[in-house]
Design an enzyme around this catalytic site. Structure first.
Site, PDB file in Angstrom:
ATOM      1  N   GLU A  56      29.746 -17.960  33.072  1.00 23.31           N
ATOM      2  CA  GLU A  56      29.633 -17.967  31.664  1.00 23.31           C
ATOM      3  C   GLU A  56      30.885 -18.065  30.717  1.00 23.31           C
ATOM      4  O   GLU A  56      31.633 -17.240  31.131  1.00 23.31           O
ATOM      5  CB  GLU A  56      28.372 -17.306  30.852  1.00 23.31           C
ATOM      6  CG  GLU A  56      27.126 -17.484  31.766  1.00 23.31           C
ATOM      7  CD  GLU A  56      26.180 -16.536  31.467  1.00 23.31           C
ATOM      8  OE1 GLU A  56      25.033 -16.596  31.363  1.00 23.31           O
ATOM      9  OE2 GLU A  56      26.518 -15.474  31.178  1.00 23.31           O
ATOM     10  N   ALA A 139      24.858  -0.705  38.049  1.00 28.01           N
ATOM     11  CA  ALA A 139      25.849  -0.329  37.268  1.00 28.01           C
ATOM     12  C   ALA A 139      25.888  -0.142  35.882  1.00 28.01           C
ATOM     13  O   ALA A 139      26.850   0.519  35.299  1.00 28.01           O
ATOM     14  CB  ALA A 139      27.011  -1.624  37.597  1.00 28.01           C
ATOM     15  N   GLN A 140      24.758  -0.527  35.271  1.00 28.37           N
ATOM     16  CA  GLN A 140      24.950  -0.403  33.715  1.00 28.37           C
ATOM     17  C   GLN A 140      24.076   1.016  33.316  1.00 28.37           C
ATOM     18  O   GLN A 140      24.180   1.262  32.006  1.00 28.37           O
ATOM     19  CB  GLN A 140      24.107  -1.809  33.146  1.00 28.37           C
ATOM     20  CG  GLN A 140      23.645  -1.860  31.662  1.00 28.37           C
ATOM     21  CD  GLN A 140      24.815  -1.545  30.628  1.00 28.37           C
ATOM     22  OE1 GLN A 140      24.713  -0.976  29.628  1.00 28.37           O
ATOM     23  NE2 GLN A 140      25.935  -2.374  31.005  1.00 28.37           N
ATOM     24  N   ASP A 161      14.173   3.133  40.436  1.00 28.99           N
ATOM     25  CA  ASP A 161      14.965   1.926  41.005  1.00 28.99           C
ATOM     26  C   ASP A 161      14.383   1.709  42.458  1.00 28.99           C
ATOM     27  O   ASP A 161      14.050   2.659  43.211  1.00 28.99           O
ATOM     28  CB  ASP A 161      16.536   2.008  41.205  1.00 28.99           C
ATOM     29  CG  ASP A 161      17.073   0.537  41.283  1.00 28.99           C
ATOM     30  OD1 ASP A 161      18.013   0.257  40.461  1.00 28.99           O
ATOM     31  OD2 ASP A 161      17.029   0.138  42.346  1.00 28.99           O
ATOM     32  N   GLY A 227      16.912  -9.299  31.571  1.00 32.95           N
ATOM     33  CA  GLY A 227      17.127 -10.814  31.354  1.00 32.95           C
ATOM     34  C   GLY A 227      18.014 -11.383  30.804  1.00 32.95           C
ATOM     35  O   GLY A 227      18.097 -11.254  29.538  1.00 32.95           O
ATOM     36  N   ASP A 228      18.772 -12.283  31.064  1.00 33.52           N
ATOM     37  CA  ASP A 228      19.961 -12.922  30.491  1.00 33.52           C
ATOM     38  C   ASP A 228      20.423 -14.243  30.851  1.00 33.52           C
ATOM     39  O   ASP A 228      21.452 -14.665  30.674  1.00 33.52           O
ATOM     40  CB  ASP A 228      21.257 -11.999  30.659  1.00 33.52           C
ATOM     41  CG  ASP A 228      21.581 -11.777  32.075  1.00 33.52           C
ATOM     42  OD1 ASP A 228      21.011 -12.347  32.783  1.00 33.52           O
ATOM     43  OD2 ASP A 228      22.699 -10.924  32.374  1.00 33.52           O
ATOM     44  N   VAL A 294      20.148 -10.239  25.470  1.00 37.01           N
ATOM     45  CA  VAL A 294      20.709 -11.166  26.545  1.00 37.01           C
ATOM     46  C   VAL A 294      22.313 -11.113  26.427  1.00 37.01           C
ATOM     47  O   VAL A 294      22.812 -11.492  27.327  1.00 37.01           O
ATOM     48  CB  VAL A 294      20.172 -12.601  26.442  1.00 37.01           C
ATOM     49  CG1 VAL A 294      18.580 -12.588  26.459  1.00 37.01           C
ATOM     50  CG2 VAL A 294      20.707 -12.865  24.933  1.00 37.01           C
TER      51      VAL A 294
END
Length: 349
Positions: A56, A139-140, A161, A227-228, A294
């Site tokens: 993107e 990672a976030q 997770d 969700g993105d 997002v």
């Protein structure tokens, strides 16, 4: 000359500022720019989708500065030793187009995402929130945990997770913060039970229902981060219908966010209006609030602006001749000759 910030320089910058302070000041910077929302030229990001992910471009500008970010999202990358999300960005003068900053935005995107989550939760979560559930420990995850621990008073986090190694990594990385109690949950339902704030930050590119309506309790604030893109969700659609939903840039979120699951006339609230005081955020203690996050280009603009200012203060980053300098700007052909005596633009990026 253009200031260049690579990964090692970004790491030093974060260390010099301090991780908690960096996230807090970045949240303040993003909020400051959101309060000037009408002044920005905005558009949804430009997306190129492939079987394994998406690449993107995210542009935004105001009268003074232009910024863009290149970023990808490839969940299968971890099998090849690559990060799921990688990025870089440019901050430029709007009136000349001159690039002031070229910066890594992989580490910085994680920082800005957690800072944006913090900004939204400050406005929407119940006062006195202390317990958070963190679903998705990749990672976030550490950035989200530390943003809420350092600046919102969260002192207990239940984590889950599907990959136990991710949870072990998170617990190991956060062991340096003794004031933060971390509980390893056996399931999503167990993690969210009794939580004031629920953050979902999963990576799979699929219409998933990580959270289901039976897990939602009155007064929860849901921070839906994973969700993105089209075809990727984390929440059962009925959760949207039971919550007051807040968005960054509605035209983009309608395509990429959790609200892609509902009708085009489903009501949402612009977060910037809440921050500006022209719309109500949480309406009652028992209301469920949902930030359908997002990621929007203005947050990256703020990040590049903040990084540029902090790097200048600390004289960090290499100065590179990203565009040619010359005493005759009508003579570009001279730069085809390697022995040409170039006169660099003596500009501070």
């Amino acid at each position: 000359m253009t200031r260049f910030i690579d990964v090692s320089t970004m790491s030093r910058l974060v260390h010099d500022v301090g991780l908690g302070r960096f996230i807090g000041e970045l949240a303040d910077t993003i909020q400051e720019d959101f309060l000037h929302w009408p002044e920005f030229n905005k558009s949804a990001r430009i997306s190129n989708h492939s079987e394994n992910g998406v690449i993107e471009l995210m542009p935004v500008s105001n009268a003074g500065r232009y910024a863009f970010k290149y970023v990808n999202g490839h969940p299968s990358n971890t099998r090849h030793g690559l990060y799921t999300v990688m990025g870089f960005g440019v901050l430029a003068e709007a009136d000349t187009g001159y690039p002031l900053l070229l910066s890594e935005l992989t580490v910085a995107t994680a920082l800005r995402t957690s800072a944006t989550s913090l900004m939204a939760a400050r406005a929407l979560a119940r006062p006195g929130a202390r317990r958070m559930a963190l679903i998705g420990n990749g990672a976030q995850s550490e950035f989200q945990a530390l943003a809420f621990h350092s600046h919102l008073g969260i002192d207990e986090i239940a984590v889950y997770d599907t990959d136990p190694r991710a949870t072990e990594k998170l617990i190991r990385n956060l062991s340096a913060y003794p004031g933060l109690a971390i509980t390893r949950a056996a399931s999503t339902a167990e993690a969210v039970r009794g939580a004031d704030i629920v953050t979902t930050v999963t990576a799979a590119k699929a219409h998933a229902a990580v959270l289901t309506p039976d897990m939602i309790e009155p007064g929860m604030h849901i921070n839906a981060v994973g969700g993105d893109c089209p075809g990727k969700t984390e929440l059962h659609a009925d959760i949207l219908r039971m919550a007051r939903v807040f968005v960054e840039y509605e035209p983009q979120t309608r395509v990429e966010g959790e609200i892609q699951q509902v009708s085009r006339d489903f009501p949402v609230v612009d977060l910037w209006r809440v921050l500006a005081g022209t719309e109500t955020g949480r309406q009652s203690a028992g209301q469920v609030t949902l930030f359908d996050s997002v990621g929007f280009a203005l947050e990256d603009y703020s990040t590049l602006r903040y990084v540029h200012e902090q790097a200048q203060k600390r004289s960090l980053g290499e100065r590179v001749e990203l565009v040619p300098g010359s005493d005759d700007p009508k003579d570009l052909f001279r730069h085809t000759r390697p022995d040409c005596a170039r006169i660099a633009m003596r500009r501070v990026a």
